[in-house]
Design a protein around this motif. Sequence first.
Motif, PDB file in Angstrom:
ATOM      1  N   ASP A  47       0.814  -1.219   0.000  1.00  0.00           N
ATOM      2  CA  ASP A  47       0.000   0.000   0.000  1.00  0.00           C
ATOM      3  C   ASP A  47       0.844   1.264   0.000  1.00  0.00           C
ATOM      4  N   ASP A  50       1.539   3.150  -3.205  1.00  0.00           N
ATOM      5  CA  ASP A  50       0.445   3.970  -3.735  1.00  0.00           C
ATOM      6  C   ASP A  50       0.429   3.971  -5.267  1.00  0.00           C
ATOM      7  N   LEU A  51       0.406   2.770  -5.855  1.00  0.00           N
ATOM      8  CA  LEU A  51       0.471   2.647  -7.305  1.00  0.00           C
ATOM      9  C   LEU A  51      -0.884   2.906  -7.953  1.00  0.00           C
ATOM     10  N   THR A  52      -0.862   3.548  -9.088  1.00  0.00           N
ATOM     11  CA  THR A  52      -2.059   3.686  -9.910  1.00  0.00           C
ATOM     12  C   THR A  52      -2.289   2.347 -10.623  1.00  0.00           C
ATOM     13  N   PRO A  53      -3.498   2.090 -11.135  1.00  0.00           N
ATOM     14  CA  PRO A  53      -3.729   0.846 -11.893  1.00  0.00           C
ATOM     15  C   PRO A  53      -2.764   0.676 -13.064  1.00  0.00           C
ATOM     16  N   GLU A  54      -2.396   1.803 -13.692  1.00  0.00           N
ATOM     17  CA  GLU A  54      -1.466   1.733 -14.829  1.00  0.00           C
ATOM     18  C   GLU A  54      -0.076   1.294 -14.364  1.00  0.00           C
ATOM     19  N   LEU A  55       0.390   1.840 -13.231  1.00  0.00           N
ATOM     20  CA  LEU A  55       1.697   1.457 -12.707  1.00  0.00           C
ATOM     21  C   LEU A  55       1.694   0.018 -12.202  1.00  0.00           C
ATOM     22  N   GLN A  57      -0.031  -2.409 -13.472  1.00  0.00           N
ATOM     23  CA  GLN A  57       0.091  -3.231 -14.673  1.00  0.00           C
ATOM     24  C   GLN A  57       1.519  -3.196 -15.210  1.00  0.00           C
ATOM     25  N   ARG A  71       7.907   6.988  -3.955  1.00  0.00           N
ATOM     26  CA  ARG A  71       7.912   8.296  -4.605  1.00  0.00           C
ATOM     27  C   ARG A  71       8.594   9.305  -3.700  1.00  0.00           C
ATOM     28  N   SER A  74       6.670  10.435  -0.779  1.00  0.00           N
ATOM     29  CA  SER A  74       6.231   9.412   0.176  1.00  0.00           C
ATOM     30  C   SER A  74       7.153   9.404   1.381  1.00  0.00           C
TER      31      SER A  74
END
Length: 496
Positions: A47, A50-55, A57, A71, A74
């Motif tokens: 968690d 904090d990845l986006t769905p694109e990251l 994938q 990041r 972070s």
Amino acid sequence: MISKVKNAMSTLVGGMIPHGHHHPSGTGQNSGSSEGLPPRFPYGRPDFLDLTPELLQYSTEHASRPVLMLRRDSRLPWRTGYAEVINAGKSMLNEDQASCEKLFVKKPSGKHRSSPLQEDTGDATGIPLHFWGVYDGHAGSGAAIAASKLLHRLIRDRLGEVAHLLENPASPPPICLAKNGSPYQATESKKGAAAAAAAEPDAISDPTIRYHMEKVVSMESLVMGVLENAFRQMDELIEKEKASYTISGGCCALAAVQMLGKLYVANAGDSRAIIIRNDEVIPMSNEFTPESERQRLQYLGFLRPELLGNEFTHMEFPRRIQHSELGKKMLFRDHTMTGWAYRTIVEDDLKFPLIYGEGKKARVMATIGVTRGLGDHDLKVYNSNIHIKPFLSCCPEVKVYDLSENKHGPDDVLVMGTDGLWDVTTDQEVADAVSTFLSGCDPSDPMRYTLAAQDLLMRSRGVLKERGWRLPSDRLGSGDDITVFVIPLAGHEGET
């Protein structure tokens, strides 16, 4: 049986089946009882990334093996550094998991006292506890995900049950506790003592003598016991929840807990932790493999031969025995031996060895290369009904480092990593790389430890060339999932 084992070994060379996929029917790897059940937790990366769905994938691309790290905006406790990378194709998904938490230990309230797992209330009162965990999954990521979500909570809750004792760390824990948790005295009154003496005339009544007969247990040992029991409870919880959820595979578990000036490192599996202090390497874990635990495994096979399913022998020989060698003498060793001796070969010795192979290729029952961890309750020998779980232990080895006894500089760190890091990099090479990297970084840079973790990871992964992932020496890089924490030990001093 020999053909079964050959098939199993060839399957393992190709890699384990990823989360959400099962071995073909008839292999016996999983019982199939979880078919149709929902996953306990959905697949994802830690968690705190904090990845986006694109990251998310993008992180699964085996061809480029992108490095994921924190990041710049972070923040983890103690400015902890973190990086990870997926494997080179042995499983569809990254089966490693990780967690990093700041928790607070306090005595449970009455309504939660009997619950094994308390709800998170966000209450920031109590004894502060920092937790880091890396979980190396195999045959799926379900167990690793479950452990990453729940193990630190189990540890916090079990410590909460003795929180009133932890508040006085200089005093050894009482031998016995009453039902309300307060110290219990066996003879609380003269009347009770007299009655006890009358009932047992041979009993020792002199309190001075009784005191010297009692074993003194340190508070440190109490915390170690809590960690050991929490691992066992996590393993039991996985088994219990498999009745309602899909929790695939198993995982090695490596956890670090900082509390009351001490660092506790608990390891069950082949992940590893080292402290780097003043360029010195201090090992904080040992790996548990078929080779390192040979005698424990052989002893269990000797005591309970029914676990071997009439297919395996607990004896070890330098190589497989040929039928033509019956009656001849061959080198062997069993659970009582560290050296080798000769014995006359009998029919039973033709069975497949309980432990077979060397180094990273060593396997228990030709199936699994680690001997401690969580999960694996359904794991069976290929195409058989022989369960392997009885030979696998969920109990960790716990080592303790006293943070308060040493002054730590900004380059003194704890490095935690899954075996993907250590397969191709030695302790000293890791220490040299981290020390060299940090010495060239601004001590005030909040990203310095994450960048150090990234540098370590890329050194072990290597660069993709025509002949696979290669290190600068042209040796093969790690094709496994790799997860790395770099934790500055001076972070403890910054919070005290």
